[in-house]
Design a protein around this motif. Structure first.
Motif, PDB file in Angstrom:
ATOM      1  N   UNK A 279       0.461  -1.271  -0.536  1.00 29.20           N
ATOM      2  CA  UNK A 279       0.178   0.035  -0.256  1.00 29.20           C
ATOM      3  C   UNK A 279       0.813   1.443  -0.314  1.00 29.20           C
ATOM      4  N   UNK A 280       1.873   1.368   0.800  1.00 30.12           N
ATOM      5  CA  UNK A 280       2.810   2.361   0.729  1.00 30.12           C
ATOM      6  C   UNK A 280       3.457   2.794  -0.363  1.00 30.12           C
ATOM      7  N   UNK A 281       4.061   2.013  -1.445  1.00 26.45           N
ATOM      8  CA  UNK A 281       4.676   2.090  -2.375  1.00 26.45           C
ATOM      9  C   UNK A 281       3.295   2.120  -3.361  1.00 26.45           C
ATOM     10  N   UNK A 282       1.990   1.929  -3.217  1.00 30.16           N
ATOM     11  CA  UNK A 282       0.842   2.590  -4.456  1.00 30.16           C
ATOM     12  C   UNK A 282       1.071   4.150  -3.888  1.00 30.16           C
ATOM     13  N   UNK A 283       0.890   3.962  -2.744  1.00 29.23           N
ATOM     14  CA  UNK A 283       0.897   5.748  -2.247  1.00 29.23           C
ATOM     15  C   UNK A 283       1.707   6.733  -2.857  1.00 29.23           C
ATOM     16  N   UNK A 284       3.059   6.864  -2.591  1.00 30.83           N
ATOM     17  CA  UNK A 284       4.212   6.909  -3.058  1.00 30.83           C
ATOM     18  C   UNK A 284       4.581   6.893  -4.458  1.00 30.83           C
ATOM     19  N   UNK A 285       3.678   6.233  -5.482  1.00 29.06           N
ATOM     20  CA  UNK A 285       3.969   5.882  -6.996  1.00 29.06           C
ATOM     21  C   UNK A 285       2.772   7.383  -7.478  1.00 29.06           C
ATOM     22  N   UNK A 286       2.054   8.171  -6.332  1.00 27.83           N
ATOM     23  CA  UNK A 286       0.643   9.079  -6.815  1.00 27.83           C
ATOM     24  C   UNK A 286       1.369   9.977  -5.755  1.00 27.83           C
ATOM     25  N   UNK A 287       2.075  10.426  -4.742  1.00 24.30           N
ATOM     26  CA  UNK A 287       2.110  11.084  -3.966  1.00 24.30           C
ATOM     27  C   UNK A 287       3.433  11.705  -3.249  1.00 24.30           C
ATOM     28  N   UNK A 288       3.649  12.484  -2.950  1.00 18.12           N
ATOM     29  CA  UNK A 288       5.063  13.248  -2.488  1.00 18.12           C
ATOM     30  C   UNK A 288       5.153  12.252  -0.986  1.00 18.12           C
ATOM     31  N   UNK A 289       6.545  12.256  -0.265  1.00 20.84           N
ATOM     32  CA  UNK A 289       6.517  11.461   0.825  1.00 20.84           C
ATOM     33  C   UNK A 289       5.968  11.660   1.854  1.00 20.84           C
ATOM     34  N   UNK A 290       6.105  13.521   1.709  1.00 20.50           N
ATOM     35  CA  UNK A 290       5.310  14.156   3.135  1.00 20.50           C
ATOM     36  C   UNK A 290       3.736  14.282   3.194  1.00 20.50           C
ATOM     37  N   UNK A 291       3.141  14.113   2.324  1.00 23.80           N
ATOM     38  CA  UNK A 291       1.681  13.555   1.655  1.00 23.80           C
ATOM     39  C   UNK A 291       1.671  12.087   2.418  1.00 23.80           C
TER      40      UNK A 291
END
Length: 381
Positions: A119-131
């Protein structure tokens, strides 16, 4: 079959009343124990807990997926305990960072480190690390709540760490600053908001909120802001802007202005007063220093759009509107103004926020010194 089973209340050896309750959804029952010196206090605590959590755990029309339970948690637990502006951030996490992702329909008790990592990998593909770091913080809070109330046995987000690189906030260079200042129309309220944000380090919301009485001699009194207020219900999110108090005590400040700036503001005040007189005092009912063409507050996005346009027309890289404030602090640092004074002028509650700028400037100055030494072959063999 789901049910609430209330245990008997009894008195222990120390004279405390004790009792428990079981929420059974037919899959995995959870038990919660209570104790109190007085019986009615125990009953009150127990019943409050049942009312708060029975829908979250027993409702037969919902599943125990992360998406559904996080939704219930936001609207039944977080709402009322935090401001709607803060609650809005949790709603954004739900609507944009949980819904539509693989984790949305996974049972909260079945989430494990492998699912979370994916899930974290999915998020990092679409969002900045701070988000992503903020999202993890929100979901972690949800799991802590579930753990404390025996809704789950472990928190798969407890060990998740996201390294969000701290980006050095950029300031406009001295040359860029001069170009921006020379591009402004000093008879225009939007441009004057850009001007005062740059030369006095104001936040945009503070500049928009200024009224005619906030300039006394050469002192600008910062005492309010034009803030977005969010109102949240399950089926509706609405926002409006209104005058509000400032965020911290340090934000309330009195900023001395250069003589040229005082003259510009007084000329603007005279212009605004003339417009008001011509309209029979119907224009500018709030006595704003920078009223819109109709006499109301300047729409919050207009100064940002205007600054972007100025940058585009002059070949300047647009940073952010807030970079104007950062530019002000940078100029203070470059001119050796004491950091403590800069902190007060900027309205920083945290000294380290000011020092981040000063440290960056100091590093630049050190590099310049080394460059001079290198160019002059001071230590050459």
């Amino acid at each position: 079959m789901y049910e609430v089973r209330i245990g008997k209340i009894y008195k222990d050896k120390r004279g405390y009343f004790r009792g428990d309750v079981v929420l059974d959804n037919g899959i995995e029952p959870i038990r919660k124990s209570f104790s109190a010196k007085k019986k009615y206090d125990l009953i009150e605590k127990r019943d409050e807990w049942i009312d708060k959590y029975k829908d979250l755990y027993l409702d037969p029309f919902i599943s125990n997926t992360l998406g559904k339970l996080y939704h219930n948690w936001v609207y039944t637990v977080k709402k009322g305990k935090t401001s709607d502006n803060t609650l809005y951030e949790y709603v954004v996490t739900l609507n944009k960072r949980i819904k539509g992702y693989s984790i949305e329909n996974v049972d909260v008790s079945e989430l494990n480190p492998f699912i979370v990592e994916n899930y974290i990998k999915e998020l990092l593909r679409d969002n900045t690390a701070s988000t992503v770091k903020k999202v993890v913080s929100h979901i972690n809070s949800f799991y802590i709540y579930c753990l404390n109330n025996n809704l789950v046995r472990n928190n798969p987000f407890a060990s998740v760490t996201i390294k969000a690189d701290k980006e050095q906030r950029e300031a406009y260079t001295l040359e860029e600053q001069k170009i921006i200042l020379n591009s402004l129309d000093y008879n225009d309220s939007v441009d004057l908001i850009i001007y005062i944000s740059l030369i006095a380090g104001l936040r945009k919301a503070e500049a928009i909120a200024l009224d005619l009485y906030d300039l006394v001699n050469n002192i600008l009194d910062i005492n309010k802001q034009y803030k977005r207020i969010t109102s949240i219900n399950e089926d509706d999110i609405s926002t409006k802007y209104q005058i509000s108090t400032l965020k911290t005590k340090a934000s309330y400040r009195r900023v001395p202005l250069p003589a040229q700036s005082v003259k510009i503001l007084k000329n603007n005040i005279a212009r605004v007063n003339e417009l008001s007189i011509r309209s029979g005092y119907e224009f500018n009912p709030n006595n704003l220093m920078f009223p819109s063409e109709t006499g109301g507050y300047i729409e919050a996005k207009r100064p940002t759009r205007r600054l972007k346009k100025i940058c585009e027309e002059n070949g300047i890289e647009y940073k952010t509107f807030h970079a104007l404030r950062h530019t002000y602090i940078t100029r203070l640092a470059e001119n050796n103004i004491q950091p403590k004074i800069a902190q007060v002028l900027a309205g920083h509650s945290d000294y380290s926020t000011t020092m981040n700028v000063y440290t960056h400037i100091s590093d630049q100055q050190k590099q310049k010194a080394i460059d001079i030494i290198t160019n002059n072959n001071v230590f050459s063999l």
